[in-house]
Design a protein around this motif. Sequence first.
Motif, PDB file in Angstrom:
ATOM      1  N   TRP A 114      -2.286 -64.739  10.779  1.00  0.00           N
ATOM      2  CA  TRP A 114      -2.481 -62.857  10.386  1.00  0.00           C
ATOM      3  C   TRP A 114      -1.061 -62.855   9.484  1.00  0.00           C
ATOM      4  O   TRP A 114      -0.732 -61.741   9.001  1.00  0.00           O
ATOM      5  CB  TRP A 114      -2.997 -61.834  11.079  1.00  0.00           C
ATOM      6  N   CYS A 115      -0.375 -63.984   9.403  1.00  0.00           N
ATOM      7  CA  CYS A 115       1.448 -63.839   8.470  1.00  0.00           C
ATOM      8  C   CYS A 115       1.037 -63.659   6.593  1.00  0.00           C
ATOM      9  O   CYS A 115       0.110 -64.499   6.256  1.00  0.00           O
ATOM     10  CB  CYS A 115       2.001 -65.062   9.315  1.00  0.00           C
ATOM     11  N   ALA A 166     -10.334 -52.867   5.956  1.00  0.00           N
ATOM     12  CA  ALA A 166     -10.133 -50.858   6.782  1.00  0.00           C
ATOM     13  C   ALA A 166     -10.830 -51.032   8.358  1.00  0.00           C
ATOM     14  O   ALA A 166     -10.390 -49.658   8.850  1.00  0.00           O
ATOM     15  CB  ALA A 166     -11.363 -50.403   5.519  1.00  0.00           C
ATOM     16  N   THR A 167     -11.275 -51.958   7.846  1.00  0.00           N
ATOM     17  CA  THR A 167     -12.385 -51.777   9.864  1.00  0.00           C
ATOM     18  C   THR A 167     -11.732 -52.908  10.589  1.00  0.00           C
ATOM     19  O   THR A 167     -12.525 -52.860  12.019  1.00  0.00           O
ATOM     20  CB  THR A 167     -14.203 -51.629   9.308  1.00  0.00           C
ATOM     21  N   ASP A 185      -5.363 -53.996  15.032  1.00  0.00           N
ATOM     22  CA  ASP A 185      -6.200 -52.898  13.948  1.00  0.00           C
ATOM     23  C   ASP A 185      -5.693 -52.910  12.292  1.00  0.00           C
ATOM     24  O   ASP A 185      -4.310 -52.870  11.734  1.00  0.00           O
ATOM     25  CB  ASP A 185      -5.622 -51.694  13.949  1.00  0.00           C
ATOM     26  N   LEU A 186      -6.740 -54.100  11.942  1.00  0.00           N
ATOM     27  CA  LEU A 186      -5.825 -54.130  10.083  1.00  0.00           C
ATOM     28  C   LEU A 186      -5.956 -53.078   9.118  1.00  0.00           C
ATOM     29  O   LEU A 186      -5.575 -53.053   7.969  1.00  0.00           O
ATOM     30  CB  LEU A 186      -7.026 -55.510  10.207  1.00  0.00           C
ATOM     31  N   ALA A 216      -1.587 -50.552   4.379  1.00  0.00           N
ATOM     32  CA  ALA A 216       0.164 -50.104   3.869  1.00  0.00           C
ATOM     33  C   ALA A 216       0.402 -51.333   2.821  1.00  0.00           C
ATOM     34  O   ALA A 216       1.321 -50.979   1.560  1.00  0.00           O
ATOM     35  CB  ALA A 216       0.974 -51.017   4.621  1.00  0.00           C
ATOM     36  N   ILE A 217      -0.864 -52.192   2.622  1.00  0.00           N
ATOM     37  CA  ILE A 217      -0.551 -53.125   1.086  1.00  0.00           C
ATOM     38  C   ILE A 217      -1.267 -51.960   0.069  1.00  0.00           C
ATOM     39  O   ILE A 217      -0.302 -52.688  -0.508  1.00  0.00           O
ATOM     40  CB  ILE A 217      -1.406 -54.151   1.491  1.00  0.00           C
TER      41      ILE A 217
END
Length: 170
Positions: A66-67, A24-25, A35-36, A42-43
């Motif tokens: 990050w895939c 989130a941050t 930006d995760l 979305a997840i």
Amino acid sequence: TLDKIRDRMNESAPHTLDSMTFMATATYWDSVDMDLGQDYRAIRWMQDNVQGSPVIVEANCPEYRWCTRYTIYTGLPGVVGWNWHQRQQRGFVQPLIIENRITEITNFYNTVNISEAIVFLKKYNVRYIIVGQVENIYYPGNGLLKFEAYDGILWDEVFRDGTTVIYEVK
């Protein structure tokens, strides 16, 4: 561990046993800063709204990147999943089966031929298509334009946050 935390995590992220909260941050660098938080929301949307075990397609890239984040954090089946685990567990099934699927995912995202994209979706019974920051990094070019162009025709946009979009195949 501290070096990895400094490189990849936001030090002000809450300390919790929830393995997703950091997203989130946090940001993650893979040729550009991502930006995760977009993937986090979305997840979470998928966890809250997707029923059953529909197949999803998302970017597949080298290990420890990050895939395959949606298959990892939702538990939903993907066309490949984390390819190293798949290669370990299915090495005797058929030579190059995992590598061939990774190539098919790349071709799916990159193709501008809508007929080829439809064949891929049907072959793997894909219900959700992820087009986010990672897909834009690994599959740059005109192939990604098909998702917006055929929105409402072949698939429907069901979630959007920033540059992250989830499409549901009709």
